[in-house]
Scaffold this active site. Structure first.
Site, PDB file in Angstrom:
ATOM      1  CD  GLU A 150     -33.291  67.736  21.982  1.00 22.05           C
ATOM      2  OE1 GLU A 150     -34.455  67.569  22.273  1.00 22.05           O
ATOM      3  OE2 GLU A 150     -33.006  68.734  21.936  1.00 22.05           O
ATOM      4  CG  ASP A 170     -41.523  65.233  15.211  1.00 23.16           C
ATOM      5  OD1 ASP A 170     -42.143  65.599  14.203  1.00 23.16           O
ATOM      6  OD2 ASP A 170     -41.734  64.178  16.061  1.00 23.16           O
ATOM      7  CG  HIS A 189     -45.125  66.742  19.232  1.00 23.70           C
ATOM      8  ND1 HIS A 189     -45.085  68.290  19.033  1.00 23.70           N
ATOM      9  CD2 HIS A 189     -44.319  66.648  20.250  1.00 23.70           C
ATOM     10  CE1 HIS A 189     -44.810  68.922  19.856  1.00 23.70           C
ATOM     11  NE2 HIS A 189     -44.192  68.067  21.041  1.00 23.70           N
TER      12      HIS A 189
END
Length: 666
Positions: A405, A430, A472
């Protein structure tokens, strides 16, 4: 005139002519003389801090001269030679270091924490690692534009311990990006020696592990650095790919001057002093009769005169006068919203379909828009929002990413620097924790710091109600509403989601776009078929009433609708905020002044959430209009549990009916 001794470095001039050799020498001498002056000024208290690159000039100068002026370089705080070789006026550099207006950050950041599009330089932030991923993004833009350009990015051996380094190298290798990773191995990360930083024999070995070519160069040999980097850059322009270069060198001053060098053994310091890149190159040029005393004195006097003249003009410039309006207006790049009205033809769409359609129409509108994320290409994303996009737009613009990410957010920033737009999908909101640093420290601060926009939308599938457990199910908007420089959008309906997503992509500022997973397939609405936009900072009044104001967003809007339907005797203003930054303060105040009672509902846990700020705002602006205390309703102060009965208990929805009735009856 210093004594000329035999060079301790073996030079091979190859086919370089005398003009190039003298230019290499001049470009190294210039930052050295500037640094010597800065060290004097530091002792005099005329500058606050200095990161010295004395002994490492050959790397900065060699790499910069090997690249074209149109190619981006991302230097570190010891790469003064990059800035001077790119011919940035010394007056502006000195103003930057003094916090004057003629610098590059309007006094908002110091030293080398700046970039400039005028010279194709992108400066560092203190977290070191993010610039490696940003370089990937710039290199990706070059690849997409097919312009045959190379990007060079610097880091130190200490920075190679950061996760950003590994993510950036992996992305560059997988995508075959035309980028040169320049690692200055100077022996110490501040005071930590290399044997406490890594176990491999050479940092260059790491390049092989990522499937890229790597080289080890003598970072104190200007000819070797210049000729090798030049040759590699020419090769990359023809055949795009990443390359890692480890430059063996040494930092002969402290990490910054206050750090000192007591941790360095005297023998090691003497060994590297004997390898000084300028002294040795000077000796070589004298021995070859390329440089003489007259040229040497001419260079020195010319550079020193420029330093003195530029310092004088920088000192003469007035200090910055603080102006609140200027400060606030520079947090975001100005954006002139263009209202594109929806057409009459509609289709009934789920929230997920509206987002997909809005994203697809934006891809059609903006040919420079690239979307990136895990599994978003052929697979269509875990929620199938980008299903079919590869067939329509191709894999260059719809890019599967490795699981990294941080590097992908940084790549989005790099695309923006190079003039493209980016949408980054977090598979789940998340997971943004793994990309948190570049969002809050790079994207959010770039325009304020050096007027560089971050034209990046981060899509955030979020929220509970689907039994996905602690990793999640979070709705983490409060992490970002706290950060100046970010815009935060959180639609509750398909119509809003499509129009707001179009605006988010048009907006050149970084936008966190929250999409509630439990609403994806449960909420339907008639949505115009064509492209349209909706403005930020304008709440929607879902219902109008007199008894109470319910202020909420996302899934909270639908909880409130259910509750009001079940309690038809309650007449309520239901305000759907739609965007949390900017916030429609006017609509909030107007509603509260009308009803006199207010319930602020959020799905996130209570403490530190946006409901607290809205509550404080109402108390400050509407106190005399209130007929009851401002009530905040949020979920439990625990992580989000998995089992349905536990999740039901956790969510604020379970308490809404009772709290609403109690407040109305107050």
């Amino acid at each position: 005139m210093p004594t000329i001794t035999k060079s301790n470095i073996n030079y091979d001039k190859r086919d370089l002519n005398d003009k190039v050799l003298l230019r290499l020498y001049y470009n190294m001498l210039r930052p050295r003389l500037i640094e010597e002056k800065m060290l004097i000024l530091l002792r005099q208290g005329k500058i606050s801090k200095w990161f010295s690159g004395i002994g490492q000039e050959a790397i900065s100068v060699g790499v910069t001269m090997a690249l074209k002026p149109s190619e981006y370089i991302l230097p570190m705080h010891r790469n003064l030679g990059v800035f001077t070789t790119r011919e940035i006026p010394l007056h502006r550099l000195f103003c930057q270091w003094q916090g004057k207006a003629s610098g590059f950050t309007k006094g908002r950041d110091r030293s080398f924490h700046f970039g400039t599009q005028d010279y194709n330089i992108v400066g560092m932030i203190s977290h070191l690692g993010p610039q490696l991923g940003v370089a990937d993004g710039i290199a990706l833009a070059n690849l997409l534009k097919k312009n045959g350009q190379v990007t060079a990015v610097f880091t130190g051996e200490g920075g190679t311990s950061e996760g950003d380094f590994h993510e950036a190298l992996n992305v560059a290798a997988v995508w075959q990006l035309p980028v040169i990773f320049c690692v200055e191995n100077n022996g110490y990360g501040l005071s930590t020696p290399t044997n406490e930083q890594y176990r491999c024999k050479h940092i260059a070995d790491r390049g092989k592990g990522y499937g890229m070519e790597s080289f080890i160069l003598d970072g104190n040999n200007i000819i070797e650095t210049y000729t090798k980097v030049k040759k590699l850059a020419e090769s990359i322009r023809k055949r795009p790919r990443p390359i890692l270069i480890e430059f063996k060198t040494f930092r002969r001053r402290g990490h910054e001057e206050a750090s000192g060098t007591k941790y360095v053994p005297n023998e090691l310091m003497k060994e590297w002093e004997a390898k000084d890149p300028i002294e040795n190159f000077r000796s070589y040029l004298f021995s070859k009769k390329i440089l003489n005393q007259e040229i040497e004195e001419q260079y020195s006097s010319e550079i020193k005169a420029d330093i003195d003249r530029s310092l004088e003009s920088a000192y003469a410039e007035e200090v910055i006068t603080p102006n609140k309006s200027d400060e606030l207006s520079d947090v975001y790049k100005s954006f002139e919203y263009q209202d594109i009205a929806p057409n009459k033809k509609v289709n009934e769409l789920r929230l997920i379909d509206a987002i997909s359609e809005g994203l697809k129409q934006s891809m059609e509108k903006h040919k420079d828009l690239v979307i990136m994320g895990q599994d978003i290409a052929e697979y269509g994303g875990v929620f199938k929002i980008t299903e079919g996009f590869v067939e329509q737009f191709g894999k260059e613009r719809v890019r599967n990413t490795p699981i990294c990410e941080s590097a992908i957010v940084e790549a989005g920033m790099g695309l923006s620097i190079a003039g493209l737009k980016a949408v980054v999908e977090m598979q789940f909101s998340d997971f943004v924790t793994s990309g948190f640093n570049p969002i809050v420290n790079y994207l959010a601060k770039s325009h304020y710091r050096w007027q560089q926009c971050a034209d990046v939308v981060v899509r955030m599938p979020c929220g509970a109600g689907v039994g996905a457990g602690p990793f999640h199910s979070q709705t983490n908007e409060a992490w970002f509403t706290k950060t100046p420089g970010l815009k935060v959008v959180y639609p509750a309906f398909p119509f809003d989601a499509k129009g707001l997503l179009a605006t988010a992509i048009n907006d050149p500022n970084p936008v966190m776009f929250f999409e509630h997973k439990a609403l994806y397939r449960s909420i339907r609405q008639n949505v115009p078929t064509d492209y349209y936009t909706l403005p930020f900072g304008k709440a929607s009044k879902v219902r109008e009433g007199e008894d109470i104001s319910i202020i909420t967003y996302g899934a909270g809007v639908h909880w409130a609708i259910e509750s009001l339907d079940a309690n038809s005797e309650i007449s309520a203003d239901l305000i759907d905020l739609r965007t949390l930054q900017p916030l429609d303060i006017e609509s909030i105040i107007h509603s509260v002044k009308k009803t006199g009672k207010v319930l602020i509902l959020q799905e996130d846990s209570l403490f530190g959430g946006i409901a607290s700020d809205i509550s404080a705002l109402i108390m400050e602006e509407c106190f005399e209009f209130l007929d009851a205390p401002v009530k905040r309703l949020a979920s439990m102060e625990t992580p989000i549990p998995f089992a349905q009965q536990l999740e039901d208990q956790y969510l604020a929805k379970s308490k809404l009916n009772d709290v609403l009735k109690e407040l109305v009856a107050y």
